[in-house]
Enzyme design. Sequence first.
Site, PDB file in Angstrom:
ATOM      1  N   SER A 107       0.834  -1.209   0.000  1.00  0.00           N
ATOM      2  CA  SER A 107       0.000   0.000   0.000  1.00  0.00           C
ATOM      3  C   SER A 107       0.869   1.261   0.000  1.00  0.00           C
ATOM      4  CB  SER A 107      -0.868  -0.017   1.267  1.00  0.00           C
ATOM      5  OG  SER A 107      -1.424   1.254   1.501  1.00  0.00           O
ATOM      6  N   TYR A 130      -1.991   5.688  -4.476  1.00  0.00           N
ATOM      7  CA  TYR A 130      -2.984   6.743  -4.286  1.00  0.00           C
ATOM      8  C   TYR A 130      -2.420   7.975  -4.978  1.00  0.00           C
ATOM      9  CZ  TYR A 130      -5.771   4.330  -0.735  1.00  0.00           C
ATOM     10  OH  TYR A 130      -6.595   3.457  -0.079  1.00  0.00           O
ATOM     11  N   THR A 156      -5.837   2.711  -6.944  1.00  0.00           N
ATOM     12  CA  THR A 156      -7.110   2.689  -6.210  1.00  0.00           C
ATOM     13  C   THR A 156      -7.924   3.908  -6.583  1.00  0.00           C
ATOM     14  OG1 THR A 156      -6.076   1.516  -4.389  1.00  0.00           O
ATOM     15  CG2 THR A 156      -8.160   2.602  -3.906  1.00  0.00           C
ATOM     16  N   LYS A 252      -8.527  -0.558  -9.107  1.00  0.00           N
ATOM     17  CA  LYS A 252      -9.232  -1.135  -7.964  1.00  0.00           C
ATOM     18  C   LYS A 252     -10.317  -0.182  -7.480  1.00  0.00           C
ATOM     19  CE  LYS A 252      -8.131  -2.727  -3.260  1.00  0.00           C
ATOM     20  NZ  LYS A 252      -8.455  -1.517  -2.502  1.00  0.00           N
ATOM     21  N   HIS A 276     -13.819  -1.340  -1.300  1.00  0.00           N
ATOM     22  CA  HIS A 276     -12.762  -1.024  -0.327  1.00  0.00           C
ATOM     23  C   HIS A 276     -13.032  -1.741   1.014  1.00  0.00           C
ATOM     24  CE1 HIS A 276      -9.325   1.935  -0.334  1.00  0.00           C
ATOM     25  NE2 HIS A 276      -9.276   1.508   0.901  1.00  0.00           N
TER      26      HIS A 276
HETATM   27  C1  GLV Z   1      -6.971   2.844   3.299  1.00  0.00           C
HETATM   28  O1  GLV Z   1      -6.834   2.418   2.200  1.00  0.00           O
HETATM   29  C2  GLV Z   1      -7.965   2.435   4.218  1.00  0.00           C
HETATM   30  O2  GLV Z   1      -8.933   1.772   3.807  1.00  0.00           O
HETATM   31  O3  GLV Z   1      -7.829   2.771   5.381  1.00  0.00           O
END
Ligand code: GLV
Length: 379
Positions: A107, A130, A156, A252, A276
């Site tokens: 991530s 991101y 994402t 995503k 998510h």
């Molecule tokens: C970050 O991607 C989260 O879902 O906290």
Amino acid sequence: MPVVTCIDDLRTLAKKRVAKAIFDYVDRGSYSEATLRANRADLESLALRQRVGIDVDHRSVRTTMLGQEAAMPVGLAPVGLTGLNWADGEILAARAAERFGVPYTLSTMSICSIEDVYGGVSKPFWFQLYVMRDRGFAAALIERAKAAKCSALVLTLDLQIQGQRHQDLKNGLAVPPRLTLGTAFDIMKKPGWALNVLRGKRKSFGNLEGRIPDAKSLTTLSQWIAGQFDPTLSWKDVEWVKKQWGGKLVLKGILEPEDAKTAASLGVDAIVVSNHGGRQLDGAISSIRALPEVVQAVGGKTEVWLDGGIRSGQDVLRALALGAKATLIGRAYAYGLGAMGEAGVTRALELIRAELDVTMALCGLRDVKQATPGILRPA
Ligand code: GLV
């Protein structure tokens, strides 16, 4: 050591060992958590057909994701703050995935940096991006992922702005973790976690340290996201990312057929049907319910994967039956990491593989790639 027979056992162990604010960050969802619950409930409501009188010797759960061999149709999803569940957690999870033979996605909001993970593994991993307001910073992240030989970029799309997670606010979630009056009692009960995390290479966001002002003293994640993530992110920017990156690209956070069509028309390599993990739009459809329409809309132009609620091999098979080529797990492996470090991630993967293998056989299949809607009973 307790006998661990399912992902829920790992969750129970993680809950006991990991500081409440970090455990809850992994475990909980946004607002009323309706979508979080729907992800699980809708998977469990899909009944598998038990078949008999079929030779199910010599089975295989192997597949490919983005043309790369995978030991099973499961990859490790990007999970923020992984390295606060267990010191150097991102490196350990990436190693467990590499040894098991499934992809690992780091991530942007990780504790270990891209370079830390690169130094700790021997095969390419994937990087999740991101896009920040500061496009120079996003471009720099892409360059760092290239330098670390990442073999896919996972962009994402569903977190331009953050859905509120009530529990994070109530817990005063902070990175690095803060010892306050509110957290002291909980942390005192978790000395193993505290000593372990203190020993870690880093306690804050490894990809941001030294590059973003205040990255070492971010108060709350949500404040930072509100200030830095780019709410203008559009399909044009997706094209920009694709160009900058030049390699395999995964999008995503797709739930709607219209968006899936747009994604496929851009020539991306895979899309992830995802809400998510019930952490963003509360009230959104579960990812398993969204899957069939997305698969139909895409018409084989790109790989379709699913995440959200996968806790077992049975769940993986349900997703494959409805047309996903593969799945991603987030919480399932994060619980394993929080419970027992690298061994816990390996355990999570082993559990899911064994469940998938047995479940597929009881459905009369010898190869996981044979899963079709026919293995499910109509609702
Ligand atoms: C970050 O991607 C989260 O879902 O906290």
